[in-house]
Design an enzyme around this catalytic site. Structure first.
Site, PDB file in Angstrom:
ATOM      1  N   TYR A  31      63.761  38.387  27.350  1.00  0.00           N
ATOM      2  CA  TYR A  31      63.654  37.111  28.080  1.00  0.00           C
ATOM      3  C   TYR A  31      63.797  37.395  29.572  1.00  0.00           C
ATOM      4  CZ  TYR A  31      68.824  37.096  27.886  1.00  0.00           C
ATOM      5  OH  TYR A  31      70.152  37.413  27.996  1.00  0.00           O
ATOM      6  N   HIS A  87      66.194  42.666  30.365  1.00  0.00           N
ATOM      7  CA  HIS A  87      65.078  42.002  31.056  1.00  0.00           C
ATOM      8  C   HIS A  87      63.968  42.992  31.430  1.00  0.00           C
ATOM      9  CE1 HIS A  87      67.869  38.768  31.136  1.00  0.00           C
ATOM     10  NE2 HIS A  87      68.719  39.452  31.881  1.00  0.00           N
TER      11      HIS A  87
END
Ligand code: C5P
Length: 325
Positions: free
Chosen positions: A253, A301
């Site tokens: 994400y 990330h």
């Protein structure tokens, strides 16, 4: 037979001429269309333009197309689709179901303003924004005055100003956080909650009232000092939109910083970006501390992807990327 040795007959020559004339006309028309678009952007009477900057972000075709994907902030009437909820619940393995989520959001809006206070675009204003990430490259950058001169200054997580004013400035209009990264704010700064699980929504309710006693992967502040009338909650559907559309679903994400940056593109007319970029070992180190975890990299990330998009946006002049030292 080699193709370049084929004889060219007379009727072929005239056919080629026609094709070339056609291509020429096509180019002239294309240039005309671009020219007209350019003219229309810059020479529209001021009251017909959406903002007072030289270029307004909402006029850009890319952002016009994207703005319909998701509302940036939750509001009392904003309904999250089941599909978006199911994407969001996987971020941090949420166990509760949709109806539990909905009940919690309803409770939040018994306490918070019914909708987030976002200044709409206006022909007589140029809403400039500084999105300030926490990169170590802010050290000795002397960006402080430039950051402070923007209308909106968005900082995040444990980003601080005291002792670093010359490099990072002093003003904060919006501070993005989640419970594990929460810090106290002054009475005029907007707390922008990025919630990654339902407990984060419960935290904001409790942190402003009786105190929060739950636990997480890190210690959490039980109470927070901030103005609860200025709290804004990022829409989980917006997080998914950033992941799907801006990052092409790369990584688990998007990082807080990257979501804050896309948020800036949606709520500002002109965006200046500071404090983004890993150190020479590829770690997301901070400007205020020595790196503890040498294997940090960019956490869960897609750091390289995010940085690549940031550079492309800067090349396309959709934002101004101020690299640090
Ligand atoms: O470390 P933290 O998550 O608080 O940093 C905020 C954001 O700043 C990150 O989510 C990331 O987008 C950005 N950042 C960066 N380079 C660093 C540190 C942070 O781009 N060295």
């Amino acid at each position: 037979m080699r193709l370049d040795c084929l004889p060219i007959h007379k009727h072929q020559t005239s056919k080629m001429k026609k094709v070339m004339v056609f291509i020429f006309l096509l180019c002239v028309t294309g240039i005309g269309v671009f020219w007209r678009e350019d003219i229309s952007l810059h020479f529209l009477p001021q009251d017909e333009r959406p903002c007072a900057c030289d270029q307004c972000l909402c006029e850009d075709g890319l952002l016009q197309n994207f703005s319909k994907f998701a509302e940036p902030f939750l509001s009392v009437n904003c309904n999250l689709s089941n599909d978006d909820f199911n994407w969001w619940r996987r971020i941090q393995n949420e166990k509760h179901n949709y109806s539990y989520y909905k009940t919690t959001v309803d409770k939040i809006f018994q306490m918070l303003p019914a909708s987030a206070d976002v200044e709409p675009p206006s022909p007589d204003r140029c809403r400039t924004c500084a999105v300030v990430g926490n990169s170590g490259n802010l050290k000795n950058s002397h960006h402080g005055p430039l950051i402070d001169s923007q209308d909106i200054v968005i900082r995040m997580n444990r980003g601080r100003t005291k002792g670093y004013e010359a490099d990072v400035g002093t003003r904060t209009t919006h501070h993005v956080m989640y419970p594990e990264s929460a810090v106290d704010l002054d009475n005029t700064t907007r707390l922008v909650l990025f919630s990654f699980k339902i407990m984060d929504l419960e935290w904001v309710i409790k942190a402003f009232s009786t105190g929060f006693s739950g636990s997480s992967y890190m210690p959490i502040k039980s109470k927070i000092k901030a103005n609860k009338d200025l709290v804004m909650v990022l829409n989980p559907a917006f997080m998914r939109y950033v992941h799907d559309v801006w990052l092409q679903k790369k990584g688990r994400y998007p990082s807080t910083g990257f979501m804050a940056l896309v948020l800036g593109l949606h709520i500002c007319d002109e965006v200046h970006v500071f404090g983004f970029g890993a150190d020479s070992d590829g770690n997301w180190s901070h400007y205020w501390e020595k790196l503890q975890d040498k294997k940090l990299k960019t956490g869960p990330h897609p750091g390289d992807e995010e940085y690549g998009v940031l550079q492309k946006l800067a090349q396309r002049q959709l934002l101004k990327f101020h690299k640090g030292s």
